[in-house]
Design a protein around this motif. Sequence first.
Motif, short mmCIF file in Angstrom:
data_model
loop_
_atom_site.label_atom_id
_atom_site.label_comp_id
_atom_site.label_asym_id
_atom_site.label_seq_id
_atom_site.Cartn_x
_atom_site.Cartn_y
_atom_site.Cartn_z
N ASN B 86 20.86 44.88 40.03
CA ASN B 86 21.69 44.74 38.84
C ASN B 86 22.81 45.78 38.82
O ASN B 86 22.56 46.95 38.68
CB ASN B 86 20.81 44.88 37.60
CG ASN B 86 21.53 44.50 36.33
OD1 ASN B 86 22.74 44.68 36.23
ND2 ASN B 86 20.81 43.98 35.38
N ASP B 88 24.96 46.59 36.65
CA ASP B 88 25.14 47.32 35.41
C ASP B 88 24.13 48.45 35.26
O ASP B 88 24.44 49.51 34.75
CB ASP B 88 24.99 46.37 34.23
CG ASP B 88 26.24 46.36 33.41
OD1 ASP B 88 26.84 47.44 33.25
OD2 ASP B 88 26.64 45.28 32.93
N ASN B 89 22.90 48.18 35.70
CA ASN B 89 21.83 49.14 35.44
C ASN B 89 21.75 50.28 36.43
O ASN B 89 20.83 51.06 36.39
CB ASN B 89 20.47 48.42 35.40
CG ASN B 89 20.39 47.50 34.22
OD1 ASN B 89 21.29 47.46 33.39
ND2 ASN B 89 19.31 46.75 34.14
N PHE C 166 25.90 53.10 27.51
CA PHE C 166 25.28 51.79 27.35
C PHE C 166 25.62 51.10 26.04
O PHE C 166 25.23 49.95 25.85
CB PHE C 166 23.76 51.88 27.55
CG PHE C 166 23.40 51.75 28.99
CD1 PHE C 166 23.24 50.50 29.57
CD2 PHE C 166 23.30 52.86 29.80
CE1 PHE C 166 22.96 50.37 30.91
CE2 PHE C 166 23.02 52.75 31.15
CZ PHE C 166 22.85 51.50 31.71
N THR C 169 27.46 47.83 26.66
CA THR C 169 26.55 46.85 27.27
C THR C 169 25.64 46.25 26.21
O THR C 169 25.43 45.03 26.17
CB THR C 169 25.69 47.54 28.34
OG1 THR C 169 26.54 48.29 29.19
CG2 THR C 169 24.92 46.54 29.16
N GLU C 173 25.32 42.43 24.81
CA GLU C 173 24.03 41.75 24.86
C GLU C 173 23.66 41.17 23.49
O GLU C 173 23.20 40.05 23.38
CB GLU C 173 22.96 42.76 25.26
CG GLU C 173 21.88 42.16 26.09
CD GLU C 173 21.81 42.89 27.41
OE1 GLU C 173 21.09 43.87 27.47
OE2 GLU C 173 22.52 42.47 28.34
N SER C 210 15.37 43.73 26.50
CA SER C 210 16.40 43.97 27.50
C SER C 210 16.77 45.45 27.54
O SER C 210 17.09 45.97 28.61
CB SER C 210 17.60 43.05 27.29
OG SER C 210 18.59 43.66 26.56
N HIS C 214 16.83 47.68 30.89
CA HIS C 214 17.93 48.56 31.32
C HIS C 214 17.40 49.96 31.59
O HIS C 214 17.71 50.58 32.60
CB HIS C 214 18.97 48.70 30.21
CG HIS C 214 19.86 47.50 30.06
ND1 HIS C 214 20.60 47.00 31.10
CD2 HIS C 214 20.14 46.71 29.00
CE1 HIS C 214 21.29 45.96 30.67
NE2 HIS C 214 21.02 45.76 29.41
#
Lengths: 286, 275, 265
Positions: B86, B88-89, C166, C169, C173, C210, C214
């Motif tokens: 991934n 993004d991660n 984050f 992000t 999401e 989620s 992450h």
Amino acid sequence: MPITFQKLTHEYNAGTPFSYLALDHIDLNLQEGKITAIIGETGSGKSTLVQHLNALLLPTEGSLKILDREISASEKPKHLKSLRKHVGLVFQFPEYQLFEETIAKDIAFGPKNFGASEEEALQRAKDVITLVGLDESYLERSPFELSGGQKRRVAIAGILAMDPDILVLDEPAAGLDPQGAKEMMELFVRLHTEFHKTIFIVTHDMEHVLRYCDEVVVMDHGHVKTTCSVSSFFQDPSILKEMGIHPPAVVSLRESLREVGFEIDASILTMEQLAQAVAKEVGHHE
Amino acid sequence: MEKIKLENLHFSYNQETPVIKNVSLSIEEGTYTTIIGHNGSGKSTIAKLMIGLLEAQSGSIIIDRLPLDEAHIHDIRNRIGIVFQNPDNQFIGATVADDIAFGLENHQVPSEQMQNIIETYAKKVSMSKFLNSEPTKLSGGQKQRVAIAGVLAMKPQIIIFDEATSMLDPQGKAEINALIQEIHREENLTMISITHDIEEVAHSDHVIVLDQGQIVMEGKPEDVLMHDQKLIELSLDIPNALKFQKELWKQGVKLSPCITMEKVVEEVCQLRFKN
Amino acid sequence: MNNIALGRYLPLDSCIHRLDPRAKIIALILMMVAIFLPAGWIGYALLGCAVLCLTVLAKLKMNFLWRSMKPMMFMLVFLLIINLFMLQNGTILFEIGSFPIYSDAVFQTLYITVRLMLMIILTTVLTATTKPLDLTLGIEHLLSPFKVIHLPAHEIAMMISIALRFIPTLIEETQRIMKAQASRGVDMEEGKLKEKIMSILSLIVPLFVSAFQHADDLANAMEARGYVPDRTRTRYKQLHMHIGDYVIFAICFLILGGLLVFLWI
């Protein structure tokens, strides 16, 4: 009845410094009763386009006719919920929308929101779970125990349980292994042939477009570049090349052979036909 | 020389279902190995075991002649870089430069040397123009290139790609695959790629096929990929070149088996020339 | 989400932008102390002028500052109403019906309003002119002396910077999950209480799932790249104090000192 886009425009954050024109005066006719692939580069407007089909996004200009509804930028649409029941939209990585304790409850969530009774909704869950290739023993399990591919099937079952006439899928096979992707695509073909659903698939995978779809819509920078049947689309590799689309293996092999002087018909779209054509030519000199 | 050696490795998340069952393998220095298998076959678990993110219940892992244990884990992590699935991660920094710097900071590279290293590796992955860009402004392929630069900057001897292209669009996939091939040509690295892309496998030196936590096939791609029936049983793809060659046989054209498209075209041309 | 002004970084080029984050944080603290001194109207006029100069130097638009203050308006109106009831001293200014409005109530509220406005403007200037990462770096440096009392300065800074990294992000999401659930017939605005609770659950649960995913992946990526929380790390970004930074200190000390002297007399 076709789905008609008329000069449909969508601008994100209109009127702010962050505005972004995702769709620019789209005119498009989509036929019902087919499997249509929507392709184009990342950022070409594919996802924005399909999110208009169930009015998650509303046009900022122009209009859209779908089923017996007309959604236009000029008047505020009402009762969007009834449209969403008939147009099921499956987002990319739908496994991230699961939230209930049991799979049965999660699948029943959609139908209940659209007014089904508890019993009806659970019955629907029973009906669709086998359709997506899992058996009824899964119904009482937690969705979070499943593997990635199984979670995705459950999420798709959650949309199928709403019994939509039109099914829209945003990259349904992304991240699955080749076998999982194949089974997923075969499920959509079955929904189309057995249950007569109209299906739209946003995809990057040209092998899937070639093998499973009837029609293709090519998006490019917020415009519709072309719409045609899949077979005619792969006859002319120049548009693929122009758009930087990696063609399916059979098409690229056909073109490589044509380049080195084989006289092979451009309408050939299967390995079998290609082998026949090559055999004929190699045999000629014997 | 053996760069990586796993012996009788066992691993399970819970006691009931083992994920890795009695896996032994060795990987030679400077080779490019691909690991394939359907989702859930244990591919990614092996990668995590090799860098000590997971601990095996039994068996041993030897990397660069060092046993993977408490005493050597940091040494070993200095030698192995990994690029995850991934994009993004695994982007940790606020900008591209910060992200490439992250590993250097951990390895206590002096601050005054960092700028130079960052620029070198950003250039290597063609991201020089984006040094001050934030991750939200980058495509998936670009983020993966940054991740690769971050790993290369730490000068590893081994680099693992754990399905590094599987979440990318075709353009991103092509970019990253080309970059992987380039690194293979230019750097003297031991490379392991965990992948679903059978065409990538065809271009590697060595392939390992996993099924239900066990190695079921292993060897040179041209040997392993010939077993198309077996591959289908394991729900894996077979190379398109091989599919075409099978079709030709049905038509009576006896082409010798090949696994890459370039080779098929070459062979067919020769056949026509001979006749 | 794009209309929030409070706490947002504006990538402009000004002398305030170029200042060292540590200097800006300390200057902010000094000015905050000054604001809390009971300086009287002349003192506030002085402070107001200083703050105004600052915003002009930072090239911030009035409209932007106004937007950052808007969320406070409700609180201030609420405060005024409470004061009107509670503070019944001083002279009666006028009466609404038979309800007397006392001067103290009005002046007290005005006093607090001015203090709050100045504080918000100052904080906005800091966040609008300093990149989040520089801000965390500044905080880390300023907190590092407290390591002797086992304050994990570096870990705190790392946590803040990852959280900042984050936020976009997670916002993305959230929007995606909301749309996905809307496609399943969720209506966030209408419906009975029970339906509303389900709607919120259908958003919160996936979001947590989620976020944990992450976090898990990120922890692996950090560990694989050699991150060990309590081990010394070198830093790529170095902070350097320049003349301008010392000038800012001097000005802030002068203002604070001046006010103190003024109050003493």
